[in-house]
Design an enzyme around this catalytic site. Sequence first.
Site, short mmCIF file in Angstrom:
data_model
loop_
_atom_site.label_atom_id
_atom_site.label_comp_id
_atom_site.label_asym_id
_atom_site.label_seq_id
_atom_site.Cartn_x
_atom_site.Cartn_y
_atom_site.Cartn_z
N ARG A 24 44.69 89.54 49.20
CA ARG A 24 44.82 89.83 50.64
C ARG A 24 46.18 90.46 50.99
NH1 ARG A 24 43.41 84.34 53.28
NH2 ARG A 24 44.62 83.73 51.47
N ASN A 42 39.19 86.11 53.25
CA ASN A 42 38.31 85.57 52.21
C ASN A 42 37.02 85.13 52.87
OD1 ASN A 42 40.16 85.94 50.18
ND2 ASN A 42 40.93 83.84 50.26
#
Lengths: 769, 329
Positions: A24, A42
Site C-alpha cells: 500500500r 486491503n
Amino acid sequence: MTAVGEVPAWRVRVRGTVQGVGFRPFVHRVATGLGLDGAVRNDGGEVVIEVAGPEAAVRRLVGSLRREAPAAAVVTEVTVSRATTVPAPGFRVTPSDPGATPYGFAGLPADLATCPDCRRELFSAADRRYRYPFVNCTACGPRATIVDDLPYDRVRTAMAGFRLCRRCAAEYHDPADRRFHAEPVACPRCGPRLAWTAGRRTAAGPAALAAATTAIADGRIVGLKGLGGYQLVCDALSPAAVDRLRQRKRRPRKPFAVMVPDLATATLIAGVTAADRVVLTSPAHPVVLLPVRPARRLAAAVAPGLDRVGLFLPYTPLHHLLLHDLGRPLVVTSGNRADEPIAIDDADAAERLAGIADGILGHDRPIRARYDDSVVQVVDGVRRTIRRARGYAPGALPLPVPARHPILAVGAQLKHTFALARGDQALIGPHGGDLADADTLAAFRSGVARLGRLHRFRAEVVAHDLHPDYLSTGYAREIAPATRRIGVQHHHAHVVSCAAENGVHGRFLGVAYDGLGFGDDGTLWGGEVLLATYAGFRRLGRFGRAPLPGGASAVHRPARMALGYLYGGEFPMPATPAPALLGRMPATERATVRRMVERGVHSPPASSAGRFFDAAASLLDLCDDAGYEGEAAVLLETAARAATGPVPALPWRLTRAAGLWVYDWSGTLGALLIRLAAGVPVAELAAAVHRTVIDVTVELCVRAADRTGVRVVCLSGGCLQNRLLAAGLPAALRAAGFTAVLNRDVPANDGGISYGQAVVAAARLGKGG
Amino acid sequence: LGHGSGGRLSAELISEVLLPGLGPAAPGGPLEDAALVTVGGCELLLSTDAYVVDPLFFPGGDIGALAVHGTVNDLAMRAGLPVALTIAYVVEEGLPLTDLRRVAASVGAAAAAAGVPVVTGDTKVVGRGAADRLFVITAGLGRRLPGAAPTAAGARPGDVVLLSGPIGCHGVTVLSTREGLGFESDVASDSQPLHRLVADMIAAGGTGVHALRDPTRGGLAAAVNEIAAASGVGVELVEAALPVPEPVRAACEMLGVDPAYVANEGCLVAFVAPERADAVLTAMRARPEGAAAVRIGAVTDGGPVLVRTMVGARRVLDLPLGEQLPRIC
Ligand SMILES: [Fe+3]
Ligand SMILES: [Mg+2]
Ligand SMILES: [Zn+2]
Ligand SMILES: [Zn+2]
C-alpha cells in the site's frame, strides 16, 4: 483500457502476495508521484486501488504494479475495471475492511528477512536504531509468526502490548515513510528488549547480547529466541562445540544448518552459483544446500560424511548482530531435542533447552506461531523446496479445480504438514515433524485450529492418507464422519502435488519414487508409475518388491533391508560371491532375519525405490544403520558424485506381473555384488545404480506412453530430493521425447502430501456435481 | 479380513458388525471382559472366550491352560472369583489323540490349580480344513468380590497405573515357537491365573482400584488405550519403568515390534487412586504373580496415550490397525 465517458475513474484489483509486504505505501508513493487521486486498501486477501486521473498516468500506475513492486511482493493477477464513483482529490491509504471474505484466503504474509535499508540502520552509529535487534519496516520483519488475527494490523499481533513512542508513531502514520503501517515497528525506546539467562546470572539489552556472543565464542551452546521458534547456536568451526551439541540434542548424525555472516563467507565454504545467490538473499532467506569446498573450514561433525552443507544468511537483526560480532559461521538449528517440535513458549523453552543450552538469549516479543527454517536446493537453476516453513508458509498455492467445499487435508505422518483449501487456493501450514511425537501431534492440532480461526475456515471435507495408522488419518476419523472424508493414495498425492503446481492439465504419467506409502491394495508402495488425473489414477508400473524384515526396523537398518532383497525379494538373486555385508552382520541377526523373510514374519513386502537405494547403500558398505531418515540414500548419492566420467547402467529388465510393468532388480544387484567383489570402485557402482534407475524409469514411461499416448511425466516422492535423480531423470525423459516436471514450491517429500490431498479432494468434489 | 491382532480392526468388527446384530437390547457402555448378571438379587459375573493358538503347545503353556487362565482372568478383571467353568472342544479330524489328551489334562490341572471346577463341556469333531487342529471355547461364572467394582470406565485423572509383571513373554514365545525364530529357548509364556492377586489388591485398595485389564491381544498398548477411551482420560507411561525382559527386548528389536503391543497371558494393568497406590503395590508384590509389580505411569486429563521415552521425548502409543505397518515414508 479505454477511457470513455466523462468519468475517468478505475478500480484496480491486485492478487498475490500483496499484504504485509509494503504494497500500500508503494502504491501511495507511485500514485502521489503521478498526481493521481484515489485510495488504496486491503480487501480480503487482495489490494484494491480506486483511482482517477489522466489515462496515461493511470496506465503507468498499473504497469508499475508488477514492475516495481516491493521485493517480497508476488503479483499474480491485476484486473482493471471502470469505477462508478469519482474519488475525492488526493491519494489516501484507507483502512482494511475486516468483514471482507476472500474467495481463497486473506493474505497472511510470511516472515521477511531484514531488508538492506534496515540493515544499514542497524549498523549506523548515528541511527536511533543502531544495534537495535528488532528493527524492521514494511519491507521486512516478522509477520506470520506474530499474527493473532486477520486482517494484519498491529493491534492483532504480538506487538499489541508495545505502545509506540512518539517518533515511531509518526513513522507508522506517515504514508510517505518506509514504516507506514509496518505493524511490528519498534525502537529501543518503545520496543522489545533482549534478556540473557545462564543459571542464576542474567543480563538485559546490549549486555545480554554481549553475554551470548562471549558464550558462543567460548565454545558454549546458546539457546536463541528466533523468529518462528527457539534455536540452538554454537561455533560451527569448533569440533568440540558441535559434538557437544550433537550429544545434548541427541542428534548423532543428521546434518546441521550453518548461518554465515555474509555471501563472501558462504563462498569460502561452499560453491555458490548465481542462482544460489539469488535464493540465499531472497526475502525468505532459506537454508540452501550447497556443495562443500574441499578445503572445508567447518567442523566435520556439522554434516558427517556429506559433500553438501546447508548454509543461510542472517535473517533477523538479532542474527545479524550475533554473526557480525562473532565474525564466524555458526551452527543454527531448531531448539528442541531430536523429533520434538521447535519450542516457541518462553517457559517451555527454558525447560526443554535446560539440558542442552548453556544460556538462553531471549526477549519479550512473544512468538505466536511455530515456523522452522525453510530448506531448499537449486537444481538446474530452479529452487526446489525441501522443507517449506519460515518465509514461504503459509503462502497460498493454486488449486487447479476449485474446492466446492472447504477442505482440510491432514497430510502424512513424517515431515508433516496440513493444508486448507477454499476457492481456487490451497494454503499449506508450516512443516511440523513426526506426528508420533506427542508434542508434534498437539502442535498439528493447534496449528489447524489456529490457521482455521485466522481464516474463518470451517472444513466441510477432510482429505487424508490411506495408511490407517498415520496419526493424521486417526485425526481425520476423529473429526469427520466417513461421509465427509476423502482418502487419497499416498503416491497419487505426491504426483498430483507436482502436476498441480506445474499447471498440468488432463491425464499425466506420475512417477512416485519414495520410501513407503500405503497402496490401494493394502501393501506398501514406493516405486510407482501411475496414469493419473487430479481425481484418480491407475497403476501402470512399479519396482519389484522386497520384504522389510521387521518393518520399520528395516528402514532404520538398511543392512536388514539388503537381506530382504537377497533372501526374499520378488525376484531370486543370481549366484554371486558372498556379499561382504554378511560378514559384517552378527550371525544370529543374519539367521533370524533370513528366517523371518522366508516365513513372512513381520516382513511386509514393498515395491519401494527408496528401500532399493537403502539396500544398495548397505551392499556397498556405505551405510548399514541409518542415523537419520534417508541417510543411506544420501550417502549413496554422495558416493556416486565422486565417480569420474560417465558410468554405464548395471543390467536390468522389465517384466509383466498382474498387468503391470515391473522392474526386476535382481540382475542389477547381482552385477553390483559381482563387480564389487572384483574391485570396481564403490563410487562407480553407486553412480551405476543411479544410472540404472534412470534408464529403468525412461523405459517404464515409454511402455506407459505406448499404451496411453500420454507423454507428460510428473516426478515426485522423497527420492526426488536426490540431486542426481532430480537432474538426471527429467533430462533423460526429455531426451526420450517426454515433457517432465518436478516439484518446486511444494516439497517432493511427504511435506507435499497435504497439498496433493487437497488438490485430489477438490477434483473429486468437483466431479461429484 | 485382517481382524486378528487385537487392534483397531477387531474393535471395528465388534462395534460395526457384531454388536448391531444383537439389536437394540444390546447393553450399552464400554465393553468389559466379563458381564455383571443379577440373578434373584445375587450379582454374578459371566464371561466367554474362544481360544485359537498356533502352536497348541509352547514353552510355559498350551491351549488348554491358556483357556482356563484367560477365562479366570476375564472374571478377575471385574473383581470376580471363579465359581465354575465350561469347556468345549472343536477338534479337526486327524489331530493326534495324544495331543487332545495332553490338552485335556492341562485343562484339568490348570483348573485345579486355580481352584475352580469344570462343570460341563462339549466336543465336536469336524472335517479336515473345517477347523485348524483344535479350538477351545470356554465360559466362566464368577462371584463378585465384596468391596470393589473395577470397570473399564473407572480410570480418573491422577490415578496411578500399576503393572503386575514383565510384558511381552507370551507373544514372543508363541510367535518364535511357531516360526522357529529361536527366541523360545530364552523365554516362556507368562500364562497364569490372576484372581488371587486381584483379591489381595481389592483387599488393599478397595474402591480405589478403579480399573483392571489383562493386556492380552494388542498388549499393554491396547489395554491402556481401551481403558483411556472408555474412561475419557489420557495416560502417560514411562518407558524406563516398563519391565521388558532382555530376550523379549532383543526379539522385539529384531521383529520391529514395540513390546507394548505384544500379547501377555499372566499380567494385569491396574488404574488405582493415588492414595491407595502404595498399599495396592505392596499387596501385589507380596504374591508370586505380582512379585515384579511396578508403577508404570499416571492418568492425565485427556489427550492421547503416550510414553515418555528413555531420551525424554513423549511418543504417542496409539491403537494400531492390526499388524503394525511402517509409517515411515
Ligand atoms: Fe512419501
Ligand atoms: Mg479375553
Ligand atoms: Zn526493513
Ligand atoms: Zn519507538
